[in-house]
Enzyme design. Structure first.
Site, PDB file in Angstrom:
ATOM      1  N   HIS A  88       0.826  -1.214   0.000  1.00 14.37           N
ATOM      2  CA  HIS A  88       0.000   0.000   0.000  1.00 14.37           C
ATOM      3  C   HIS A  88       0.859   1.262   0.000  1.00 14.37           C
ATOM      4  CE1 HIS A  88      -3.063   2.958   0.851  1.00 14.37           C
ATOM      5  NE2 HIS A  88      -2.517   3.221   2.033  1.00 14.37           N
ATOM      6  N   HIS A 112       3.726   6.911   5.657  1.00 14.04           N
ATOM      7  CA  HIS A 112       2.509   7.594   6.103  1.00 14.04           C
ATOM      8  C   HIS A 112       1.640   6.758   7.036  1.00 14.04           C
ATOM      9  CE1 HIS A 112       0.386   5.426   2.786  1.00 14.04           C
ATOM     10  NE2 HIS A 112      -0.700   5.665   3.500  1.00 14.04           N
ATOM     11  N   GLU A 116       0.586   5.354  12.526  1.00  8.12           N
ATOM     12  CA  GLU A 116      -0.807   4.964  12.774  1.00  8.12           C
ATOM     13  C   GLU A 116      -0.951   3.477  13.051  1.00  8.12           C
ATOM     14  OE1 GLU A 116      -4.777   4.787  10.019  1.00  8.12           O
ATOM     15  OE2 GLU A 116      -3.565   6.625   9.950  1.00  8.12           O
ATOM     16  N   ASP A 117      -0.164   2.628  12.350  1.00  9.59           N
ATOM     17  CA  ASP A 117      -0.398   1.180  12.386  1.00  9.59           C
ATOM     18  C   ASP A 117       0.748   0.348  12.939  1.00  9.59           C
ATOM     19  OD1 ASP A 117      -2.919   1.523  11.261  1.00  9.59           O
ATOM     20  OD2 ASP A 117      -2.157   1.403   9.219  1.00  9.59           O
ATOM     21  N   ASP A 177      -3.342   8.309  -1.209  1.00 13.52           N
ATOM     22  CA  ASP A 177      -3.727   7.219  -0.307  1.00 13.52           C
ATOM     23  C   ASP A 177      -5.165   6.781  -0.592  1.00 13.52           C
ATOM     24  OD1 ASP A 177      -3.569   5.661   2.369  1.00 13.52           O
ATOM     25  OD2 ASP A 177      -5.253   7.017   2.690  1.00 13.52           O
TER      26      ASP A 177
END
Length: 704
Positions: A88, A112, A116-117, A177
């Site tokens: 991704h 990016h 967050e993950d 994205d």
């Protein structure tokens, strides 16, 4: 059913001519680790090639470093489609690289999703890659649902937009994205596909349009079209398939265009560009049956601005031009940086071909928008040092302030009003409404300077754009030197002067909301009305009132005032007159405001648990009322109306006549009658005047 039929993204991208990477192959390369291709792993080869095509001297070392961190932190994570998660950020980075994004943007794009993950922190990103990359990564990092609940999505967009105000590259990454996520949305449940597609339609596509990133906007439109309107999409796809040879008609015209330009000595590249699915669908709705030339456009690329007009002259000389289709977006660029000449010419058989004429640089900006501008905050020297090439559109102005071609008026307005949005729901609803406005105008201030406003904006919008909350005291305007009402719609190039009473104790009326097009004006007016329910509708000057007031009783008193020293005012929002059923409310300053019982303000007062004050009409026979007369324009109309009013025995205290709109005229009269019993007869007399089609009682303060 073919895989393409279930995943329309494949056909959409191929029709647009965009390369699509093999995610499975890249996924295997990512799992195998850093098999070298120069200094980059195989999985980064596509990104490196695309980046070097735009920036031949770019240093790829930082991209290698970012990929290594992203691959390691996402290792073991998989997307719903089954590919390794690292595919991704790779795909998102490739999209931006193909658009010509500079190295810093690509570095942040690779990272990016790490904060967050994964376990990677912003401090780690800052330490490894610097403040700029850290800012971009933070800007696109979502807020946690566990902390924000249902407000997570709108508040994430609020955070992202604020970050975009400081660095537009944040939104560039978000758009890329979303494009990759939309391409692979087929693995989601249908209801989730629809929800994501609607947000894409309402928020992301308008933002892509405003930032000029047409390459992303058009593909997003097609992907949303396929999800939200599957039947229309299938019909359009079949229509395109049935007209697979439609390009032949445009190809024939393009050969004629090349010959004409070659004979004129104009160096130009002539291309046939297929329309995307939504464009074909819209053309079908507009024109009915489509001809071969309706499935594409001719694109003529030249070297200099002057060459564009030279091409236009040759086309209009050697072909039959369709003058109504001509638009000059070079002399007057769109608010999203777009520049091009648009025209259309008819072939020998009557087929019409649309033609776009632009320079190569204009074409780059038309496709990539702000992405093509690189880092708008870097000087020419630093931009050149970073990517090995100077950025033509960036630089430091002589006054020391950074040049920022990516901070247009619409973005500044959005950032201003979002601060006043009181809650996530209001912000989310207002954002969608604001982005639905698709055109911008420029008006000039009489005091100097300009205001950027959406098309359809009024003097109310201009007042709040210029003065903020001080516009609550706006009492009128001059447009192009003439007195105008606050409801006057402004045109591009108008000069406006707002008239303010800075000592005014009253504020905007509810009617202002119907004149406000900008979010900033609507939020400011709504906030004032909510904070001042007791003064909504007060006239500028209190009329004489023959009203007796009592408190603490449910009956209507005849003559005892139980509030010593109370001043009585008749509310301008409903202009009560005898024998209207009335009620009152005590407001600040020892004033009692009297409303008709059916007035909307009474409902608001009761909702706020305000105690009503019982009131009754006194013995004074005179009454004052505000009436609206709606009429068709004609000579002597004003004289005939005033004569009818005088014949009915009423005195005109104040009168205004708004400028005609579509041959309709609105008159506002504040009248004083010797007896309220004469009001019905007066209104009938006014309606009997030829041309008058309605007379009604005022529901808001009159303009005196």
């Amino acid at each position: 059913m073919s895989a393409e039929a279930t995943n329309p993204g494949a056909q959409i991208s191929r029709r647009r001519g965009l390369p699509r990477i093999d995610l499975r192959r890249i996924g295997r390369a990512a799992l195998l680790g850093p098999t070298s291709r120069g200094r980059l792993p195989d999985a980064m080869g596509h990104v490196a090639d695309a980046h070097r095509a735009h920036h031949p001297d770019a240093d790829l070392g930082v991209l290698h470093k970012a990929y290594v961190l992203a691959e390691a932190s996402h290792r073991g994570q998989f997307r719903k489609s089954g590919e390794p998660y690292i595919t991704h950020p790779l795909a998102v980075t490739l999209i931006l690289a193909e658009l010509g994004a500079e190295t810093t943007t690509l570095t942040a794009s690779l990272l990016h999703d790490t904060v967050e993950d994964t376990e990677v922190t912003l401090d780690q990103v800052r330490a490894e890659f610097g403040d700029e990359v850290c800012y971009l990564v933070d800007g696109v990092t979502k807020l946690e649902k566990v902390d924000y609940g249902a407000a997570a999505e709108p508040e994430t967009f609020r955070k992202m937009l604020v970050a975009t105000g400081n660095d537009v590259r944040v939104m560039s990454i978000k758009l890329a994205d979303r494009l990759h996520n939309m391409r692979t949305l087929g693995v989601m449940r249908p209801e989730k596909q629809a929800r994501i597609a609607k947000v894409t339609r309402d928020v992301l596509i308008p933002l892509a349009e405003r930032l000029g990133v047409q390459a992303l906007k058009t593909e997003l439109e097609d992907l949303v079209f396929a999800i939200l309107h599957p039947e229309e999409y299938a019909h359009t796809r079949a229509l395109i398939a049935d007209n697979a040879t439609a390009g032949d008609a445009l190809a024939a015209i393009s050969e004629d265009v090349r010959r004409v330009l070659r004979e004129a000595g104009i160096a130009a590249e002539v291309l046939v560009r297929p329309r995307h699915f939504v464009s074909v669908h819209r053309s079908g709705l507009k024109r009915g049956e489509l001809r071969g030339t309706d499935f594409g456009r001719l694109l003529v690329l030249v070297g200099e601005d002057a060459d564009c007009y030279a091409v236009l002259g040759e086309l209009h000389t050697c072909f039959t031009p369709v003058i109504s289709e001509f638009k000059d977006f070079i002399a007057a660029p769109k608010f999203n940086l777009y520049q091009s000449l648009h025209t259309a010419v008819a072939g020998p058989d009557g087929a019409v071909a649309e033609v776009l004429i632009r320079t190569h640089q204009m074409h780059k900006v038309a496709e990539a928008g702000v992405v093509a501008l690189g880092n708008p905050y870097a000087s020419v020297e630093s931009a050149g040092a970073q990517d090995g090439t100077a950025q033509e559109s960036a630089g430091e102005p002589q006054d020391g302030e950074r040049a920022d071609p990516t901070r247009p008026g619409w973005l500044s307005r959005l950032l201003e009003w979002q601060q006043a949005a009181p809650d996530p729901d209001t912000f989310w609803t207002t954002l969608r409404a604001d982005l639905a406005q698709d055109r911008e105008i420029t008006v000039f201030r009489a005091e100097g300077g300009m205001l950027g406003l959406p098309a359809g904006a009024t003097c109310v919008d201009a007042a709040y754009a210029q003065y903020g909350e001080a516009a609550h005291g706006c009492i009128g305007a001059r447009v192009n030197g003439r007195l105008a009402t606050l409801s006057t719609v402004l045109s591009d190039g108008d000069t406006v002067q707002l008239l303010l009473d800075r000592d005014a104790v009253s504020g905007p009326s509810p009617e202002w909301l119907s004149h406000a097009r900008t979010a900033a004006a609507r939020i400011a007016i709504t906030g004032w009305l909510a904070a001042h329910p007791e003064t909504v509708g007060l006239p500028a000057a209190a009329p004489r009132a023959a009203v007796a007031v009592s408190a603490g009783r449910r009956d209507v008193a005849n003559a005892v005032v139980d509030l010593p020293g109370a001043t009585v005012r008749l509310a301008g929002c409903c202009t009560p007159v005898p024998p209207d059923a009335v009620t009152g409310f005590a407001v600040r300053g020892g004033v009692v405001t009297v409303h008709r019982r059916e007035c909307r303000a009474v409902e608001r007062m009761r909702a706020l648990d305000r105690t009503p004050v019982a009131v009754s009409w006194g013995d004074a026979p005179e009454c004052r009322v505000t009436l609206y007369a709606e009429s068709f324009g004609r000579p002597r109309l004003l004289a005939d109306l005033t004569e009818a009013i005088a014949t009915a025995g009423a005195a005109i205290v104040a009168a205004t006549v708004e400028p005609p709109s579509e041959q309709r005229v609105r008159h506002t009269y504040t009248l004083e009658l010797p007896d309220a019993a004469g009001l019905p007869g007066l209104m009938r007399a006014m309606r009997d005047v030829p041309g008058v089609y309605d007379v009604s009682r005022a529901q808001h303060p009159a303009t005196a």
